[in-house]
Design an enzyme around this catalytic site. Structure first.
Site, PDB file in Angstrom:
ATOM      1  N   LYS A  56       1.681  -1.978   1.703  1.00  0.00           N
ATOM      2  CA  LYS A  56       1.753  -1.130   1.223  1.00  0.00           C
ATOM      3  C   LYS A  56       1.824  -0.123   0.605  1.00  0.00           C
ATOM      4  CE  LYS A  56       3.018  -1.955  -4.224  1.00  0.00           C
ATOM      5  NZ  LYS A  56       4.321  -1.946  -5.493  1.00  0.00           N
ATOM      6  N   ASP A  88      10.715  -3.279  -5.677  1.00  0.00           N
ATOM      7  CA  ASP A  88       9.519  -3.558  -6.704  1.00  0.00           C
ATOM      8  C   ASP A  88       9.968  -3.265  -8.219  1.00  0.00           C
ATOM      9  OD1 ASP A  88       6.956  -3.892  -9.223  1.00  0.00           O
ATOM     10  OD2 ASP A  88       5.500  -2.441  -8.161  1.00  0.00           O
ATOM     11  N   LYS A 130      -4.404  -5.756  -5.070  1.00  0.00           N
ATOM     12  CA  LYS A 130      -5.360  -4.587  -5.597  1.00  0.00           C
ATOM     13  C   LYS A 130      -6.440  -4.321  -6.109  1.00  0.00           C
ATOM     14  CE  LYS A 130      -0.959  -2.179  -7.010  1.00  0.00           C
ATOM     15  NZ  LYS A 130      -0.014  -2.675  -8.488  1.00  0.00           N
ATOM     16  N   ASP A 142       2.730  -9.162  -9.381  1.00  0.00           N
ATOM     17  CA  ASP A 142       2.295  -7.379  -8.548  1.00  0.00           C
ATOM     18  C   ASP A 142       0.923  -7.806 -10.606  1.00  0.00           C
ATOM     19  OD1 ASP A 142       0.964  -5.504  -9.513  1.00  0.00           O
ATOM     20  OD2 ASP A 142       2.337  -4.183  -9.357  1.00  0.00           O
ATOM     21  N   GLU A 148       4.099   8.284  -5.352  1.00  0.00           N
ATOM     22  CA  GLU A 148       4.045   7.209  -4.221  1.00  0.00           C
ATOM     23  C   GLU A 148       5.086   8.332  -3.280  1.00  0.00           C
ATOM     24  OE1 GLU A 148       4.494   3.484  -4.540  1.00  0.00           O
ATOM     25  OE2 GLU A 148       2.800   3.231  -5.841  1.00  0.00           O
ATOM     26  N   GLU A 202       9.489  -7.640  -6.554  1.00  0.00           N
ATOM     27  CA  GLU A 202       8.025  -7.607  -6.737  1.00  0.00           C
ATOM     28  C   GLU A 202       8.027  -7.077  -8.343  1.00  0.00           C
ATOM     29  OE1 GLU A 202       5.566  -5.253  -5.075  1.00  0.00           O
ATOM     30  OE2 GLU A 202       4.573  -4.475  -6.715  1.00  0.00           O
ATOM     31  N   HIS A 247      -2.516   0.187  -1.930  1.00  0.00           N
ATOM     32  CA  HIS A 247      -2.392   1.394  -2.589  1.00  0.00           C
ATOM     33  C   HIS A 247      -2.473   0.576  -4.246  1.00  0.00           C
ATOM     34  CE1 HIS A 247       1.355   3.902  -2.391  1.00  0.00           C
ATOM     35  NE2 HIS A 247       2.186   1.983  -2.911  1.00  0.00           N
ATOM     36  N   ARG A 248      -2.223   2.114  -5.292  1.00  0.00           N
ATOM     37  CA  ARG A 248      -1.847   2.347  -6.499  1.00  0.00           C
ATOM     38  C   ARG A 248      -1.120   3.450  -6.221  1.00  0.00           C
ATOM     39  NH1 ARG A 248      -4.280  -1.337  -9.798  1.00  0.00           N
ATOM     40  NH2 ARG A 248      -2.160  -0.257 -10.735  1.00  0.00           N
ATOM     41  N   SER A 249      -0.863   4.217  -6.954  1.00  0.00           N
ATOM     42  CA  SER A 249       0.441   5.509  -7.527  1.00  0.00           C
ATOM     43  C   SER A 249      -0.944   6.428  -7.253  1.00  0.00           C
ATOM     44  CB  SER A 249       1.511   5.117  -8.740  1.00  0.00           C
ATOM     45  OG  SER A 249       0.658   4.823  -9.866  1.00  0.00           O
ATOM     46  N   GLN A 285      10.920   0.432 -10.449  1.00  0.00           N
ATOM     47  CA  GLN A 285      10.456   1.872  -9.652  1.00  0.00           C
ATOM     48  C   GLN A 285      10.118   1.699  -7.929  1.00  0.00           C
ATOM     49  OE1 GLN A 285       6.598   1.087 -12.148  1.00  0.00           O
ATOM     50  NE2 GLN A 285       5.813   0.649  -9.204  1.00  0.00           N
ATOM     51  N   GLU A 286      10.220   0.676  -7.485  1.00  0.00           N
ATOM     52  CA  GLU A 286      10.349   1.391  -6.096  1.00  0.00           C
ATOM     53  C   GLU A 286      11.014   1.197  -5.153  1.00  0.00           C
ATOM     54  OE1 GLU A 286       6.054  -0.664  -5.109  1.00  0.00           O
ATOM     55  OE2 GLU A 286       5.506   0.750  -6.618  1.00  0.00           O
ATOM     56  N   HIS A 299       6.776   5.799 -12.137  1.00  0.00           N
ATOM     57  CA  HIS A 299       6.465   7.378 -11.046  1.00  0.00           C
ATOM     58  C   HIS A 299       7.121   8.072 -10.987  1.00  0.00           C
ATOM     59  CE1 HIS A 299       4.285   3.554  -9.053  1.00  0.00           C
ATOM     60  NE2 HIS A 299       3.903   3.844 -10.171  1.00  0.00           N
ATOM     61  N   SER A 359       1.655   2.453 -13.913  1.00  0.00           N
ATOM     62  CA  SER A 359       1.959   1.246 -14.357  1.00  0.00           C
ATOM     63  C   SER A 359       1.240  -0.307 -14.185  1.00  0.00           C
ATOM     64  CB  SER A 359       3.682   0.739 -13.609  1.00  0.00           C
ATOM     65  OG  SER A 359       3.437   0.738 -12.836  1.00  0.00           O
TER      66      SER A 359
HETATM   67  P1  PGA Z   1       0.546   1.483 -10.177  1.00  0.00           P
HETATM   68  O1  PGA Z   1       1.996   0.856  -9.494  1.00  0.00           O
HETATM   69  O2  PGA Z   1      -0.500   2.069  -9.042  1.00  0.00           O
HETATM   70  O3  PGA Z   1       0.673   3.020 -11.133  1.00  0.00           O
HETATM   71  O4  PGA Z   1       0.313   0.060 -11.073  1.00  0.00           O
HETATM   72  C1  PGA Z   1       2.060   0.452  -8.466  1.00  0.00           C
HETATM   73  C2  PGA Z   1       3.058  -1.068  -8.414  1.00  0.00           C
HETATM   74  O5  PGA Z   1       3.116  -1.355  -9.761  1.00  0.00           O
HETATM   75  O6  PGA Z   1       2.986  -1.922  -6.966  1.00  0.00           O
HETATM   76 ZN    ZN Z   2       4.178  -3.258  -8.556  1.00  0.00          ZN
END
Ligand code: PGA
Ligand code: ZN
Length: 426
Positions: free
Chosen positions: A386, A242, A335, A310, A204, A283, A363-365, A162-163, A154, A40
């Site tokens: 995270k 997030d 990131k 982000d 994740e 986030e 991190h990344r997904s 998402q999170e 994800h 994403s």
């Molecule tokens: P991504 O997602 O690594 O798939 O971009 C992580 C996030 O949105 O924080």
């Molecule tokens: Zn994010």
């Protein structure tokens, strides 16, 4: 100075190709780094170089490997380098584009991270200490933000957000925080099974049950925290979200739970969520192209929660500077592969720090066993990392690296750094 540069195509945690770079230095040290990859992604991120074509659905990185083994090798062996900034500036110059699309941000970030490891080794310091020294910051063990329930881009479930992360903010030590996270993760698994919900996982490592409302996810998670014997809130276990709102934003409207929300209504919705649940961080609560919504939301909620950009900031120092001046948020997600070099990443951390913004390293997904972000979070002293669920190899590699650092540095402090806006600076 470097005596060899070598790249290899490997697989990431989603089973897609990524890069591993190895740098050999004259003193014999070998430094390796691997590039992560997002799903994403923000529109303003630096751009990966992918092969296209049939193999790996076009996601191969053989062109990037060739670029490292030829052009970048030639550059790095052409002179002796005295500082990371020089290497990173030379990489940016060689690429020649604003978004690092010619060599690829995946290429540049892997080389840059390996180079930082080489400089750290040369200085005879662990990577986190070298980063702290470069930034002029005090080291700190971050609160791990465990992503225990996945949705959005994800997971295949109908959940828009998402999170859903749990953060052991009240734990006395990192090791205790990791224990709390693990126990709550397993309590959540038991809860899902009792309710007949799936314990299948998202990208994740968090569970991805067939639920659609954020409130259902939050009810499951708060119940799991209590089941595991912990208390809700900053003194115990807090929640961070997030939503990654780009994903459900279309033409000025946020659409989820079968309803449409204006940006102002979204702020009202989050206000209710943070009143009903022990949420400490939001986030990407809004989309990256909702410029008026962000300052409005931060003005309304920024005293009560951390508001993290982000996709909004993409670890870009100029975009963070702009966000500080408009009050668009009060924190930035960090990131390295969003911007492409370690030096620019550290510059973004410095800009955030000077502007009173908090920072969370991420991190990344799509990940590998590389643990760079664990050292980055410690060296930045930002108090927050995270790295997904407290399960799955590529996720726990980072948490295990934190445990290793904590074990080697028994006096290093653990926990949040409280900022004025985001309710944390000690
Ligand atoms: P991504 O997602 O690594 O798939 O971009 C992580 C996030 O949105 O924080
Ligand atoms: Zn994010």
């Amino acid at each position: 100075s470097f005596t060899d540069v070598h790249a290899l195509q490997i697989l990431d945690s989603r089973g897609y190709p990524t890069l591993r770079v190895t740098l050999t230095s004259k003193d014999g040290t070998i430094a390796t780094a691997s590039a992560p990859s997002g799903a994403s992604t923000g529109a303003h991120e630096a751009v990966e170089l992918r092969d296209g074509g049939q193999a790996y659905s076009g996601r191969g990185v053989s062109k990037a490997v060739d670029g490292i083994n030829a052009e970048i090798r030639q550059l790095l062996l052409s002179q002796s380098w005295s500082a990371q900034r020089g290497v990173d500036e030379a990489l940016c110059d060689l690429d020649g584009t604003a978004e690092k699309s010619r060599l690829g941000a995946n290429t540049v970030v892997a080389v840059s991270m390996a180079s930082a490891r080489a400089f750290a080794a040369h200085s005879r310091h662990p990577l986190h200490a070298w980063i702290a020294h470069t930034l002029g910051k005090a080291e700190r063990l971050p609160v791990p933000h465990f992503n225990v329930l996945n949705g959005g881009a994800h997971a295949a479930n109908p959940l828009a957000f998402q999170e859903f992360m749990i953060a052991p903010t009240g734990a006395p030590t990192l090791a205790e925080g990791i224990r709390w996270g693990s126990e709550i993760y397993h309590a959540l698994s038991a809860k899902l099974r009792r309710k007949g919900l799936s314990t299948g996982l998202g990208d994740e490592g968090g569970y991805a049950p067939e639920i659609s409302r954020p409130e259902e996810a939050l009810d499951l998670i708060t119940a799991a925290i209590v089941d595991a014997g912990y208390t809700l809130g900053l003194e115990g276990v807090s929640i961070a979200l997030d939503p990654a709102a780009n994903y459900f934003y279309h033409d000025g409207t946020y659409v989820f739970n079968g309803r449409s929300f204006t940006p102002t209504q979204m702020t009202g919705y989050y206000q209710k969520l943070i009143t009903d649940y022990p949420i400490r961080s939001l986030e990407d609560p809004l989309a990256e192209d909702d410029p008026h919504g962000w300052p409005e939301l931060t003005a309304a909620l920024g005293q009560r929660v951390q508001v993290v950009g982000d996709d909004l900031f993409v670890t870009n120092p100029d975009r963070v500077r702009e966000g500080i001046s408009t009050g668009a948020a009060n924190a930035v997600l960090i990131k390295p592969n969003q911007i492409g070099t370690v030096t620019e990443t550290l510059d973004t951390l410095s800009v955030a720090d000077r502007g009173g913004f908090a920072a969370m390293v991420s991190h990344r997904s799509g990940e590998t066993e590389d643990t760079f972000v664990a050292d980055l979070a410690v060296g930045a002293g930002c108090g927050q990392l995270k790295s997904g669920a407290p399960a799955r190899g590529e996720r726990v590699a980072k948490y295990n690296r934190l445990l290793e650092i904590a074990d080697a540095s028994p006096t290093m402090p653990y926990g949040l750094v409280l900022t004025e806006g985001g309710r944390t600076r000690d």
